[in-house]
Every structure is written in C-alpha cells, then in structure tokens.
Enzyme design. Structure first.
Site, short mmCIF file in Angstrom:
data_model
loop_
_atom_site.label_atom_id
_atom_site.label_comp_id
_atom_site.label_asym_id
_atom_site.label_seq_id
_atom_site.Cartn_x
_atom_site.Cartn_y
_atom_site.Cartn_z
N SER A 172 58.83 83.61 46.79
CA SER A 172 60.30 84.26 47.21
C SER A 172 59.93 85.78 47.50
O SER A 172 61.13 86.36 47.92
CB SER A 172 61.10 84.05 46.11
OG SER A 172 61.52 82.68 45.96
N SER A 203 63.71 83.34 48.02
CA SER A 203 64.88 83.81 47.72
C SER A 203 65.22 85.20 47.82
O SER A 203 66.29 85.40 47.53
CB SER A 203 64.89 83.15 46.34
OG SER A 203 64.30 83.78 45.32
N LYS A 210 68.15 92.45 43.30
CA LYS A 210 68.13 91.14 43.72
C LYS A 210 69.33 90.44 42.70
O LYS A 210 69.37 90.64 41.55
CB LYS A 210 66.92 90.27 43.59
CG LYS A 210 67.10 88.81 44.10
CD LYS A 210 65.75 88.20 44.03
CE LYS A 210 65.76 87.06 44.55
NZ LYS A 210 64.45 86.27 44.47
#
Length: 485
Positions: free
Chosen positions: A170, A146, A70
């Site tokens: 997230s 996210s 990520k």
C-alpha cells in the site's frame, strides 16, 4: 530538489516564514483537492494555527515541514480516525499513535488527512464514504491504494512527503502509479502502538511516500526503533556498517508469483533498469520464485479474513450490536464472513507458511544482495475499471450462508483482478523483508511505472544505496513539481 529536506532548511534559515508558506499551502490545497480528492479532512484554522505556534529547532531534521496523515491508523489526538469506513465516519482518536508522535519529534507538522479505501483492504482508493482519489498525472486514473490519497497529495506537488502505510504493497503500489519513492521497511522497524502492536501480524507497517532518496533515508533512520511492548523488532543488521562500494549481486525476475499476466511495460521497465544496473557494474542473474505463490497468497487472505473478523468483533462490543452487510462495503463483508469461518489451526498454518516463505527468501539473500522485480504488473488503472464481476457481487450478497472452503474460493476470486494488477508486493509484507519502489520508467501513454527492490531483513542500507545510484544517474521519472525544481 524541493523535497522535505529543502523546505526544512529554508524554514531554519528564515528564507520563508512558516505562516507565509502555510497560508499559500492552504490556498493550493483548496484549489487542487476538489479535482484529486486526496484530502478527506483539511481544516484551515488548524493548519494556520500550527504554523503560528510552531518553534523551529536546528536539531529536528524536518523542522516545520507539513505532513499529511493517512486516515488509517496514523492517529492524532482529537482528529478523525475513520479508516475510510462509514461505520466509523465520526470516530475520533483519543491519543496520538506512537508513529505520529515520533513524526512530531522530528519537527513535522501534521496537516490534513488523506483518502484511503475502507480499512485499507484494496489496492485502489475509492471508499464509499469519501469517493475515489485521482491520479495527478491523469485524473481519469487511480493513484492506487491504500495510500492513494497520500500519493496523490505528493504527486500533485502540494507536499513533498506524506504519511503512508503498507500491509500488502500500500506504499509501493501508489508510489509506482504516481512516480514516487515508496519504502516498506523491515517488519518491526517503525514505531507501532499504543492501540495495538501487531498490525496484521507484523505485515502492516507505517512509513511515507517521498520524492528523494535523502528524505527517504533520513526519515528511516530518524524514525527507526519500536516500543519495547511490541512483539516485532528488526535484526540488528541495520545498525552495522556494511561495505557497499562493490558490485552487488542482484537477482531479478518478471514472472508473476501467481502466474497472472505481466504487461510489456512491466517487462520493459525491468529490462531498462537492469541495463542501467549492469552499466554501474552490478551483476544480474535471472531467477525463479522459490515458493508456491498461490499457497502464499491464500495464507495472506487467511490472515486478512481472521484479522478483519477480530477487528469487527471489537467494534461490535463497542457498539453493543451485531454488524450487518449494510454497515460496510461488499468486499469488506465478504472478507469478514470468511474470517468468521476460519478455524484456529488454519490460521496457525497460514502463519507457518509465512515463516517458511521468509526462510526461503533469506536463503535467496544469502546468495544475492537484492531481488529486482517490477513493482506492479501494469500501470495505474482507470478510475472506472471494474475489479468485481456481477456474479461475484451477487455471491457476496449471501456470503453469510457459505462454508469456509466456499468463502476461501470467493475471497481469492474477489481479489483476483486486483492481485493480477499488483502481484509482486505482498511477499515483503508476509515475509518481513524491506522493499522499495523506485520511479524509473515512463509508459508510452505517459504514466509513471516503478521497479521494486527487496533485501534481507534489516538491510535497508542496500535499498538506499541502489536507490541513490539510480537517482544520481537521473533515472527517476518524478512528477513535474520535483523534476523541474
């Protein structure tokens, strides 16, 4: 099931060569990603070079398996580290994060970096820097945030596992929106540092989105353990042997903790899961939230504001200049300006609210083994769904002129529509308990929907136990690439 464990065994048994697999992977990413925008960095030479030089090892549970990182704190030396921000668009990491180094020790091969909203501040993934990520189930919809890019990469069938992180849901929200498994471990259970150990005062934690309970459990136990320098370490409960071949006491509720609307699909998802749990012999009891949800969320926003202010102070010192509204997205600017006004005593009070809430939740878990809720109040939002009104955007434009109380109200309103969509997940972050989203439901519109289980700190074993039971009953609504494989 073609999960990460499956591919690791294939590699070790030489049923398929790494170079062959990675060459086909590169081809598929280049074909599929333009539509999904899951990956924001993908370099063919780096990916194939890693495959050519990697040495498979029997003692590594995921030897040779590629894993996307990520673009938010999962740093690899020399790779970009933009946090989804235009301000840091060319920034690169000088060293690995401890989390990434541990992944590599397990045999994972970092491959590409996934899309994330600016500084991970939203539950959808649509940064100005990269543009929106799209949901593989229907590209008119968001994969959430996210960890939206990570979830899209897995739900598309490109990767069976992807690095993700969770500071308020997230991991779990994108997992629910994309038909995946999403575990948020106990505070302090995963590697942190060396560039900062507190991560939103322990609320933020790294893990992954997955497609099988065996991958989830294997990854957790192999990754578990934090650097001694970290201020957060989990209870030793997770090292103990617990008897689980008994009916579990499961509390449940569907009401939003902040009194926002809950969709019929959310209620149906929970009711269907509850029915299956009762068939398995578990005892379910409806409960109410043991805390003031509005107060808890306000304390969460105090933390976000103060931490954002502290982060930008460090960036300003590095850049040797003052930051302006043009350096960041409008939502980030509003949160930053709010943080600039928060007095120390209010921040301390917010953390005291967290501790009081954690105590109330542990008291709940002294009676019940698990708490069951929907993961989200509705299914994935459309890409074009508006989360801000023109009025809020206008007020954000002069946030620098507002006082603390005005900014506190503005921030609550700024996040309100997003919070209404996902009101259940933040609790586990600020209270520190583990939580998992499981893909047990499909909406009438053909979109996946998840339910969430929470447990006492250090009791991930209970989450794995209940997840494996539902998985064995073939109740998971996984993406086609895994449900048919």
């Amino acid at each position: 099931m073609r999960d990460a464990t499956y591919w690791a065994e294939k590699f070790k048994q030489k049923d398929i060569s790494l170079v062959e697999y990675y060459t086909e992977l590169d081809k598929r990413v280049r074909e599929i990603n333009p539509e999904l925008n899951a990956f924001v960095e993908w370099d063919k030479e780096t990916v194939l070079g890693a495959a050519k030089t990697f040495s498979l090892r029997e003692d590594q549970p995921f030897s040779g398996v590629p894993i996307p990182l990520k673009m938010l704190g999962q740093n690899k030396a020399g790779w970009k580290s933009t946090f989804g921000s235009r301000l840091l668009a060319e920034h690169r990491s000088s060293r690995n994060s401890n989390f990434v180094s541990r992944l590599e020790k397990l045999g994972f091969v970092p491959a590409g970096q996934t899309n994330t909203p600016e500084f991970g501040l939203k539950n959808i993934t649509d940064p100005v820097l990269y543009g929106p990520a799209r949901n593989p189930w229907n590209t008119a919809y968001s994969p959430g945030g996210s960890s939206g890019g990570a979830a899209a990469a897995v739900a598309s069938g490109l990767f069976p596992i992807a690095g993700a992180s969770d500071g308020g849901g997230s991991i779990r929200m994108p997992a629910a929106f994309c038909g995946l498994i999403g575990l948020k471990p106990t505070r302090g259970a995963m590697p942190t540092g060396p560039n900062g150990y507190r991560g939103w005062q322990g609320a933020a934690i790294d893990f992954a989105v997955t497609v099988s309970m065996r991958d989830t459990e294997t990854l957790f136990y192999a990754m578990r353990g934090n650097d001694k320098a970290s201020p957060y370490h989990p209870p030793r409960d997770e090292w103990q042997v617990h008897e689980k071949d008994r009916p579990l006491k499961i509390a449940y509720l569907t009401a939003s903790p902040v009194d926002t609307p809950v969709s019929a699909e959310a209620e149906l998802a929970l009711a269907q899961t509850a029915t299956e749990l009762e068939k398995l012999g578990h005892e379910l009891t409806e409960v109410t939230w043991p805390f003031n949800g509005r107060e808890v969320m306000e304390s969460y926003y105090v933390m976000m504001g103060a931490e954002t202010s502290g982060m930008f102070d460090g960036i300003q010192q590095t850049l040797a200049r003052q930051l302006t509204m043009n350096d960041m997205e409008l939502l980030t600017w509003g949160l930053y300006k709010y943080g600039e006004t928060i007095p120390v005593k209010r921040y301390i009070h917010a953390l005291n609210v967290w501790d009081a809430t954690s105590l109330k939740m542990e008291q709940l878990f002294s009676t019940y083994d698990l708490l069951l809720t929907p993961t989200t109040a509705n299914s994935a939002p459309r890409i074009d769904q508006e989360f801000q009104s023109d009025r809020i955007r206008a007020v954000l434009g002069y946030a620098e002129e507002l006082k603390e109380a005005e900014l506190a109200q503005l921030v609550y309103e700024m996040f309100y529509k997003g919070l209404s969509l996902t009101p259940y997940t933040q609790l586990a972050n600020l209270a520190g308990q583990p939580a998992i989203s499981l893909p047990t439901h499909m909406t009438a519109a053909g979109m996946p929907f998840g339910v969430q289980f929470m447990a006492s700190k250090g009791r991930e074993d209970l989450l794995f136990h209940i997840g494996k039971q539902l998985e064995e009953q073939q109740l998971f609504q996984l993406p086609k690439a895994y449900s048919e494989g």
